[in-house]
Scaffold this motif. Sequence first.
Motif, PDB file in Angstrom:
ATOM      1  N   SER A  84       0.848  -1.189   0.000  1.00 22.53           N
ATOM      2  CA  SER A  84       0.000   0.000   0.000  1.00 22.53           C
ATOM      3  C   SER A  84       0.884   1.239   0.000  1.00 22.53           C
ATOM      4  N   LEU A  85       0.343   2.323  -0.529  1.00 29.51           N
ATOM      5  CA  LEU A  85       1.032   3.600  -0.509  1.00 29.51           C
ATOM      6  C   LEU A  85       0.643   4.365   0.751  1.00 29.51           C
ATOM      7  N   VAL A  86       1.632   4.970   1.394  1.00 31.10           N
ATOM      8  CA  VAL A  86       1.395   5.767   2.605  1.00 31.10           C
ATOM      9  C   VAL A  86       2.135   7.089   2.460  1.00 31.10           C
TER      10      VAL A  86
ATOM     11  N   ARG B   9       5.698   6.877   0.188  1.00 33.24           N
ATOM     12  CA  ARG B   9       6.257   5.598   0.648  1.00 33.24           C
ATOM     13  C   ARG B   9       5.391   4.426   0.188  1.00 33.24           C
ATOM     14  N   VAL B  10       6.070   3.305  -0.065  1.00 35.68           N
ATOM     15  CA  VAL B  10       5.405   2.049  -0.426  1.00 35.68           C
ATOM     16  C   VAL B  10       5.745   1.034   0.647  1.00 35.68           C
TER      17      VAL B  10
ATOM     18  N   PHE C 259       6.772  -0.549  -8.888  1.00 34.30           N
ATOM     19  CA  PHE C 259       5.436  -1.005  -8.529  1.00 34.30           C
ATOM     20  C   PHE C 259       4.430  -0.476  -9.532  1.00 34.30           C
ATOM     21  N   THR C 260       3.292  -1.117  -9.581  1.00 35.28           N
ATOM     22  CA  THR C 260       2.184  -0.689 -10.436  1.00 35.28           C
ATOM     23  C   THR C 260       0.950  -0.485  -9.561  1.00 35.28           C
ATOM     24  N   THR C 261       0.005   0.288 -10.069  1.00 37.39           N
ATOM     25  CA  THR C 261      -1.254   0.519  -9.371  1.00 37.39           C
ATOM     26  C   THR C 261      -2.409   0.319 -10.340  1.00 37.39           C
TER      27      THR C 261
ATOM     28  N   MET D 176      -3.525   3.781  -1.971  1.00 35.28           N
ATOM     29  CA  MET D 176      -3.587   3.005  -3.208  1.00 35.28           C
ATOM     30  C   MET D 176      -2.979   1.624  -3.010  1.00 35.28           C
ATOM     31  N   PHE D 177      -3.574   0.638  -3.689  1.00 35.23           N
ATOM     32  CA  PHE D 177      -3.036  -0.723  -3.702  1.00 35.23           C
ATOM     33  C   PHE D 177      -1.888  -0.783  -4.698  1.00 35.23           C
TER      34      PHE D 177
END
Length: 408
Positions: free
Chosen positions: A66-68, A259-260, A280-282, A325-326
């Motif tokens: 997840s994105l933070v 951050r991821v 990474f992809t979303t 976001m995932f």
Amino acid sequence: MTAFCLRSAKVSPWLAMALLALCASGCSRHKETVSAAAPAPPPAIEVKTTTAAKRLIRKSIETVGSLVPDEQVVVAGQVGGEITELTVDVGSAVKAGQVIARISPKEYELKLQQAEAALAQARAMLGEAGRRDPIDIDAAPMARQARAALDDARAQMERAERLVASGDLPRQRWDTAEANYRAAEARYQAARDETVMRIGVVEQRQAEVRLARKKLEDSAVRAPISGFVSVRHKSRGDFINEQGGNRDIVTIVRLDPIRVQANVAEIGVSYVKEGMPTRFTTDAYPGRDFPARVTRISPVLNQQARLLMVEAVAPNPQGLLKPGMFARVYVDIASDVPAVFVPLSAVVSVAGVEKVFVAADGKAVERRVRLGKRDGADVEITEGLKAGEKVITDNLDRLTDGMPIKVS
């Protein structure tokens, strides 16, 4: 008797010929029956094939996360009072140090004036010396006067001592001068102690002024970081209780960088290192890779799931990426690794088992395979197939293992 007669009897030639013809006719009908019962071989199915291709790929550990936000701060009121001004709302961009709200400052202005008056009074008790920092103890009026009296008493005592020694003054006068000196010395020490106490009062008043000034400054609520307002907790006119209760006004998040956070299975722990490039992809931007770099690795694994928390940082100058976001995260551990790829349409999946059909010696040969990463319309085969083999790509629903085929 009968058997004897049969063995002894002569067979007519015509009868023998008839018997032979009857036997031949029976054998012919038997062969025709057997031939009619045998099934015909199945016709060959016409198929198309493609060659399993060899490619060089990046080997990655794949996981989800997840994105933070890079930073998230809940801004609360440091002093109590009514919110008289609130200049931001959800989505507002703010800069560090920007005033985003104001709490009624009148009470704090009055307290500052009161503290400054008390300080001026305390300084006045020290005379001229109280106007300068740091304050010189001997420059204060009380200490200065006591010091002058002490110096005079010392001079009187020394003069009496010389006169006594020359016989011009009785010993009693010297004793009196010495007693006066000891008394002046005590008064001087008492004056210094009193001055020190008054200096302490000045310092206390100075601290009270600084505190009152800070409270007045805190009535203007400032953003501690640059970012965006994600939550507004208060509205204009709300009252903040300095002694307790919810004092939160807004929440600010910093999104560049972002951050991821992802969890890596135990099998991949030895590959992950700080500073490694990752991507990474979303779902919001399908087909687009976002670069990142591993910056933090947890020192322990989750005992229940046996997963290691890994955190990466990605640039986000345009603000496309949002917290929450995932993300599908790929940590590249090797490059230029040979791999086998076939069209995804050549793979048959039945009850969770993947297989392909290979064309070999005019027949369809079933192979169970294990799939890897996808690349557009193709998929990696990590097990069960070699590069260069001919893979059937159509009429897969009509094929079974060993069925005759005709490659068109």
